[in-house]
Design a protein around this motif. Structure first.
Motif, short mmCIF file in Angstrom:
data_model
loop_
_atom_site.label_atom_id
_atom_site.label_comp_id
_atom_site.label_asym_id
_atom_site.label_seq_id
_atom_site.Cartn_x
_atom_site.Cartn_y
_atom_site.Cartn_z
N GLY A 91 0.85 -1.20 0.00
CA GLY A 91 0.00 0.00 0.00
C GLY A 91 0.87 1.24 0.00
N VAL A 144 -0.42 7.46 2.42
CA VAL A 144 0.43 8.27 3.31
C VAL A 144 1.29 7.37 4.18
CG1 VAL A 144 0.39 9.91 5.24
CG2 VAL A 144 -1.32 10.11 3.43
N ALA A 145 0.67 6.37 4.80
CA ALA A 145 1.40 5.50 5.74
C ALA A 145 2.48 4.70 5.02
CB ALA A 145 0.42 4.57 6.46
N ASP A 171 1.53 -0.94 -4.81
CA ASP A 171 0.17 -0.41 -4.78
C ASP A 171 -0.58 -0.93 -6.00
OD1 ASP A 171 -1.16 2.11 -3.00
OD2 ASP A 171 -2.26 1.39 -4.76
N ARG A 172 -1.82 -1.35 -5.76
CA ARG A 172 -2.57 -1.91 -6.88
C ARG A 172 -3.10 -0.82 -7.78
NH1 ARG A 172 -7.02 -4.35 -2.98
NH2 ARG A 172 -7.86 -2.43 -2.16
N GLY A 178 -3.21 6.61 -2.33
CA GLY A 178 -4.35 6.06 -1.59
C GLY A 178 -5.49 7.05 -1.52
N GLN A 179 -5.97 7.28 -0.31
CA GLN A 179 -7.12 8.15 -0.08
C GLN A 179 -6.86 9.58 -0.55
OE1 GLN A 179 -10.00 6.84 0.92
NE2 GLN A 179 -10.88 8.86 0.68
N HIS A 194 -8.14 18.65 5.72
CA HIS A 194 -8.42 19.47 6.90
C HIS A 194 -7.60 18.98 8.08
CE1 HIS A 194 -11.80 21.25 4.75
NE2 HIS A 194 -11.91 20.04 4.21
N VAL A 210 -0.93 -7.01 -3.94
CA VAL A 210 -0.45 -8.10 -3.08
C VAL A 210 -1.69 -8.90 -2.67
CG1 VAL A 210 0.67 -8.65 -0.89
CG2 VAL A 210 1.51 -6.75 -2.29
N THR A 256 -2.41 -0.94 3.93
CA THR A 256 -3.42 -1.05 2.87
C THR A 256 -4.61 -0.13 3.05
OG1 THR A 256 -4.37 -2.83 4.15
CG2 THR A 256 -2.93 -3.47 2.33
N TRP A 289 -14.87 13.43 8.80
CA TRP A 289 -14.68 13.44 7.34
C TRP A 289 -16.03 13.34 6.64
CZ3 TRP A 289 -10.82 15.63 8.69
CH2 TRP A 289 -9.78 15.10 9.41
N GLY A 306 -1.10 3.14 9.62
CA GLY A 306 -2.20 3.89 9.02
C GLY A 306 -3.56 3.28 9.32
N ASP A 307 -4.53 3.58 8.43
CA ASP A 307 -5.91 3.17 8.67
C ASP A 307 -6.08 1.66 8.82
OD1 ASP A 307 -6.43 5.83 8.31
OD2 ASP A 307 -7.79 5.60 6.61
N ASP A 349 -7.61 7.31 11.94
CA ASP A 349 -8.01 7.62 10.56
C ASP A 349 -7.80 9.09 10.21
OD1 ASP A 349 -8.76 5.04 10.60
OD2 ASP A 349 -10.92 5.39 10.46
N SER A 350 -6.56 9.53 10.31
CA SER A 350 -6.25 10.88 9.85
C SER A 350 -4.88 10.86 9.19
CB SER A 350 -6.25 11.87 11.02
OG SER A 350 -5.10 11.68 11.80
N VAL A 351 -4.64 11.88 8.36
CA VAL A 351 -3.38 11.96 7.63
C VAL A 351 -2.19 12.08 8.59
CG1 VAL A 351 -2.06 13.44 6.07
CG2 VAL A 351 -4.40 12.76 5.48
C1 LIG Z 1 -13.87 11.03 2.70
C2 LIG Z 1 -12.64 11.14 3.54
C3 LIG Z 1 -12.13 12.40 3.83
C4 LIG Z 1 -10.99 12.52 4.64
N1 LIG Z 1 -10.51 13.76 4.94
C5 LIG Z 1 -9.43 13.88 5.74
C6 LIG Z 1 -8.92 15.16 6.09
O1 LIG Z 1 -9.45 16.19 5.64
N2 LIG Z 1 -7.84 15.22 6.92
C7 LIG Z 1 -7.25 14.10 7.45
O2 LIG Z 1 -6.29 14.21 8.22
N3 LIG Z 1 -7.71 12.87 7.14
C8 LIG Z 1 -8.78 12.73 6.30
N4 LIG Z 1 -9.25 11.49 5.99
C9 LIG Z 1 -8.53 10.30 6.50
C10 LIG Z 1 -7.23 10.06 5.71
O3 LIG Z 1 -7.48 10.23 4.31
C11 LIG Z 1 -6.69 8.65 5.97
O4 LIG Z 1 -6.60 8.43 7.36
C12 LIG Z 1 -5.31 8.42 5.36
O5 LIG Z 1 -5.25 8.89 4.01
C13 LIG Z 1 -4.97 6.93 5.41
O6 LIG Z 1 -3.77 6.67 4.80
P1 LIG Z 1 -3.26 5.15 4.64
O7 LIG Z 1 -1.94 5.25 4.00
O8 LIG Z 1 -3.39 4.44 5.93
O9 LIG Z 1 -4.33 4.43 3.67
P2 LIG Z 1 -4.80 4.77 2.20
O10 LIG Z 1 -4.68 6.20 1.90
O11 LIG Z 1 -6.15 4.16 2.07
O12 LIG Z 1 -3.78 3.98 1.24
C14 LIG Z 1 -3.78 2.58 1.12
C15 LIG Z 1 -3.21 2.19 -0.23
O13 LIG Z 1 -3.04 0.77 -0.23
C16 LIG Z 1 -3.37 0.27 -1.51
N5 LIG Z 1 -3.72 -1.15 -1.35
C17 LIG Z 1 -4.72 -1.66 -0.58
N6 LIG Z 1 -4.70 -3.00 -0.62
C18 LIG Z 1 -3.66 -3.34 -1.43
C19 LIG Z 1 -3.12 -4.60 -1.86
N7 LIG Z 1 -3.64 -5.75 -1.45
N8 LIG Z 1 -2.06 -4.59 -2.70
C20 LIG Z 1 -1.52 -3.41 -3.14
N9 LIG Z 1 -1.99 -2.20 -2.74
C21 LIG Z 1 -3.04 -2.17 -1.90
C22 LIG Z 1 -4.52 1.15 -1.96
O14 LIG Z 1 -4.63 1.15 -3.39
C23 LIG Z 1 -4.11 2.51 -1.40
O15 LIG Z 1 -3.37 3.25 -2.36
C24 LIG Z 1 -10.36 11.35 5.16
C25 LIG Z 1 -10.87 10.08 4.85
C26 LIG Z 1 -11.99 9.97 4.05
C27 LIG Z 1 -12.54 8.61 3.74
#
Ligand SMILES: Cc1cc2nc3c(=O)[nH]c(=O)nc-3n(C[C@H](O)[C@H](O)[C@H](O)COP(=O)(O)OP(=O)(O)OC[C@H]3O[C@@H](n4cnc5c(N)ncnc54)[C@H](O)[C@@H]3O)c2cc1C
Lengths: 398, 72
Positions: free
Chosen positions: A11, A14-15, A34-35, A40-41, A49, A83, A110, A154, A270-271, A278-280
């Protein structure tokens, strides 16, 4: 070390990008899978925000650019593959859509799946009224009524963004709102937003496209006519992706201590982590901690941080691009369009295609599409296009 | 980008919002994509607005396509 990689990150949100950067900066060989595309998000969001701190706003694309550039500069190799399984253990192995690889340590980053209500007929209506991206699809509902389902900060931000274009936004909160008082005040001040608490969507209405939902509240059931529905509930973690690690009821990976799982070579950030806020900023902090933990786990094997790094590792040799390029054998009259099926993408492509057709006096223009913008293109379609056509005009993103 | 790697000329029609993403992806894949940037958004536009986007995109695409054909 006999593994293909020191650290494999699953994945590149951000994380994952942060974990990969931290591990690569310590001199380890790191791949980030990354698929889809990196981000990601972040790819779905326009403004972030409370980033970098409470009350502040950062453009999503700006942060994404920074994270990708930093990972690249540190020497992370990006692989756009899915993956499908992580076999945890002393020497983890990963099954991917491009084959099996070994790694000394694995960081699971992920994130969560898209929001879903779990109702019959829901998947058929995704892209036909159901969306989880207000920034991308909000303009489709200009002047129309939409509903948003969720209870967190969110959800409130998405509702506020939708209220800038939609005629009416109903926020359906399954229990009680969990958003801040400041967001509650902005929702109340909007004039176009109604919040219903203790509200459960029990059925979807619509033939081919969404036309409404059935909502149950303590006052009974009622029909709500809406053209758009944005669910931010029912999001799930990676579940059974990794052998031997425990997950909670929503499929998020449980940890023993911070980002460490029960398996010493597997970390989660991360998430995807059970209990993550669940924040950036927290995903970034998790990523940094998981990257550092992976480095610490591999230190003895990696020679106490001192290693000779091959700067060309993971970079394709110069000759290979030229070899692949010899494939395009079609004539210049063979031109096609490839749509990602986003709203108006096909119309835009056809319009531009017609101009090219007239300009080059082409007898015809081919057409192909993928059914869903958020899925990778089918390999058979790519094979067909590359054998049959000299030029393909591709619609990407909106 | 996969198409370009296989020798097909594949200009990408990208909205401005997605440009950083496409650039990042291209860099990660070590390819230099041919990009035609269209103002965001495209979805939700009426016919006249869409026609404007088509006009602007065609204006950028035609010279790019001529150049690709000329240098082949
Ligand atoms: C609608 C919404 C609005 C938001 N607004 C804010 C905000 O304003 N401020 C803030 O701080 N937070 C906000 N958040 C929360 C924030 O976006 C997330 O907490 C953060 O982006 C999570 O990052 P992550 O890296 O954990 O996961 P993700 O960003 O979800 O990244 C995961 C990645 O893993 C990849 N992946 C998944 N499974 C596989 C696999 N099996 N093989 C290969 N790749 C895979 C996916 O394609 C994706 O690119 C918001 C969330 C949502 C849903």
């Amino acid at each position: 070390m006999s593994s293909d990689w020191d650290v494999a990150v699953v994945g590149a949100g951000v994380a994952g990008l942060t974990a990969a950067r931290v591990a690569a900066q310590a001199g380890l060989r790191v791949v980030a899978y990354d698929r889809m595309a990196p981000g990601g998000q972040l790819v779905n969001l326009t403004a972030l925000h409370d980033v970098p701190g409470p009350g502040e706003v950062t453009p999503s694309a700006e942060l994404l650019g920074r994270l990708v550039a930093a990972a690249e500069a540190a020497g992370v190799t990006m692989s756009f593959a899915e993956v499908t399984r992580v076999h945890a253990g002393a020497s983890p192995r990963l099954e991917t859509s491009e084959g099996e690889v070994g790694a000394g340590a694995v960081v699971v980053a992920t994130g969560l799946s898209a929001g879903r209500l779990g109702l019959p007929g829901e998947e058929l209506l995704v892209g036909r009224g159901i969306s989880t991206c207000a920034g991308c699809d909000g303009p489709l509902f200009r002047g129309r009524a939409v509903a948003v389902v969720g209870d967190d900060d969110w959800t409130a931000e998405e509702a506020l963004e939708l209220a800038e274009v939609a005629a009416a936004v109903t926020v359906l909160v399954p229990g009680r709102p969990g958003w801040s008082a400041e967001r509650a005040a902005r929702l109340a001040a909007s004039g176009r937003i109604e919040v219903l608490t203790g509200a459960t969507v029990t059925a979807l209405r619509g033939e081919g496209v969404l036309s409404g939902v059935v909502v149950a509240t303590s006052g009974g059931e009622r029909e709500l006519a809406v053209d758009g529905l944005f669910p931010y509930v029912g999001r799930r973690g990676p579940g059974a992706l990794v052998d031997g690690v425990a997950t909670d009821e929503s499929g998020r990976v449980r940890t023993d201590d911070g980002v460490r799982t029960a398996v010493p070579t597997v970390f989660v950030a991360g998430d995807a982590r059970s209990g993550a806020p669940d924040s950036v900023p927290s995903a970034e902090a998790d990523g940094a901690a998981a990257g550092a933990a992976a480095v610490a786990a591999l230190r003895p094997a990696a020679g106490r941080g001192l290693r000779i790094v091959d700067p060309t590792f993971g970079v394709q040799p110069a000759g290979s691009a030229a070899e692949i390029l010899s494939g395009g054998t079609a004539e210049w009259t063979e031109v096609a369009l490839f749509s990602n099926s986003k709203p108006n993408a096909t119309e835009l492509l056809r319009g531009v295609g017609e101009r090219l057709q007239a300009h080059w006096e082409l007898p015809e223009i081919g057409f192909a599409s993928k059914p869903n913008a958020s899925a990778a293109a089918d390999k058979d379609v790519i094979d067909w296009l590359s054998q049959r056509y000299k030029m393909v005009l591709v619609a990407v993103g909106d | 980008m996969e198409l370009e790697k296989r020798g097909v000329v594949a200009p990408l029609l990208v909205t401005s919002t997605f440009l950083p993403l496409v650039e990042a992806q291209a860099k990660a894949r070590r390819v230099t994509p041919r990009v035609v940037v269209v103002p965001h958004p495209v979805g939700g536009l009426n016919e006249a607005e869409l026609a404007e986007r088509i006009e602007a995109a065609a204006g950028a695409l035609l010279p790019l396509a001529d150049e690709a054909r000329g240098s082949a």
